[in-house]
Design a protein around this motif. Sequence first.
Motif, mmCIF file in Angstrom:
data_model
loop_
_atom_site.group_PDB
_atom_site.id
_atom_site.type_symbol
_atom_site.label_atom_id
_atom_site.label_comp_id
_atom_site.label_asym_id
_atom_site.label_seq_id
_atom_site.Cartn_x
_atom_site.Cartn_y
_atom_site.Cartn_z
ATOM 1 N N TYR A 35 -1.196 -5.246 2.401
ATOM 2 C CA TYR A 35 -2.151 -5.480 1.787
ATOM 3 C C TYR A 35 -2.387 -6.576 1.394
ATOM 4 C CZ TYR A 35 -2.591 -0.828 5.509
ATOM 5 O OH TYR A 35 -2.354 -0.536 6.647
ATOM 6 N N GLN A 37 -6.482 -6.879 -1.186
ATOM 7 C CA GLN A 37 -7.653 -6.688 -1.932
ATOM 8 C C GLN A 37 -7.691 -7.495 -2.954
ATOM 9 O OE1 GLN A 37 -7.507 -2.419 -4.379
ATOM 10 N NE2 GLN A 37 -9.888 -2.170 -4.128
ATOM 11 N N GLY A 40 -13.112 -6.333 -6.787
ATOM 12 C CA GLY A 40 -14.621 -5.498 -6.031
ATOM 13 C C GLY A 40 -13.870 -5.424 -4.497
ATOM 14 N N GLY A 41 -13.389 -5.838 -4.319
ATOM 15 C CA GLY A 41 -13.712 -5.217 -2.817
ATOM 16 C C GLY A 41 -12.899 -4.331 -1.952
ATOM 17 N N HIS A 42 -12.380 -3.656 -1.143
ATOM 18 C CA HIS A 42 -11.159 -2.581 -0.142
ATOM 19 C C HIS A 42 -10.439 -3.932 0.206
ATOM 20 C CE1 HIS A 42 -13.685 -3.873 2.803
ATOM 21 N NE2 HIS A 42 -12.767 -4.363 3.667
ATOM 22 N N PRO A 43 -8.530 -2.798 0.613
ATOM 23 C CA PRO A 43 -7.710 -3.020 0.789
ATOM 24 C C PRO A 43 -7.872 -3.674 1.897
ATOM 25 C CG PRO A 43 -7.354 -1.376 -0.356
ATOM 26 C CD PRO A 43 -9.064 -1.740 -0.035
ATOM 27 N N PHE A 45 -5.837 -5.144 5.231
ATOM 28 C CA PHE A 45 -4.837 -5.179 6.349
ATOM 29 C C PHE A 45 -4.459 -6.742 6.212
ATOM 30 C CE2 PHE A 45 -1.033 -3.716 9.034
ATOM 31 C CZ PHE A 45 -0.353 -4.701 9.937
ATOM 32 N N PHE A 88 -1.004 -4.736 -2.296
ATOM 33 C CA PHE A 88 -0.236 -3.313 -1.675
ATOM 34 C C PHE A 88 0.771 -3.342 -0.792
ATOM 35 C CE2 PHE A 88 -2.698 -0.924 -4.459
ATOM 36 C CZ PHE A 88 -3.926 -1.871 -4.872
#
Lengths: 111, 116
Positions: A35, A37, A40-43, A45, A88
């Motif tokens: 993943y 990220q 300031g964002g989200h993970p 895929f 990640f």
Amino acid sequence: GQQVMQIPQYQHVQEGEDFTTYCNSSTTLSNIQWYKQRPGGHPVFLIQLVKSGEVKKQKRLTFQFGEAKKNSSLHITATQTTDVGTYFCAGPNNYGQNFVFGPGTRLSVLP
Amino acid sequence: DVKVTQSSRYLVKRTGEKVFLECVQDMDHENMFWYRQDPGLGLRLIYFSYDVKMKEKGDIPEGYSVSREKKERFSLILESASTNQTSMYLCASSLWGRGANTGELFFGEGSRLTVL
């Protein structure tokens, strides 16, 4: 308990340089996910690897799954500022219930 | 596109308060998850659910509970917030599958909770 480790924790590169992050598991994995990220964002895929020794490419990104299925790597060729973020890896936990995430590698790209 | 929506981006609560974090997904996904993210620790699974009214403990369930009354909604509850629960909370969903076959996770934007 099961651990998923990533190195390095941080990496600063000059734009155009290559970058590699490594993921290691204390146990054999049936598959592994990656993943990204953004700050300031989200993970989000990127990919899933399943087979021993598997190599997959997405443009400048190359993902590998080790022969023993205990490690994986993500290599970025000729980094760009858009590659900035934390990467990640995640593998199934010991009970196969869910994914255990590594601590991530934070990539900074200097223009 | 799959959309996972978390009700609050930022919350500030006091120690001992009850906190509700709501998550809604709009793609009829079977599976929903709650993670917390802390620097250097990655994402740690708190609770997950494979079906309505079903819940399973993740790796760090202590101090949390969850509710899934409807397929699209998964709520995280902190019965009595404590300062060590200050964190970023991420909700995620996946289409179907169990365990290692859960498939791609779709994350919400996150809820940053500060407990004073």
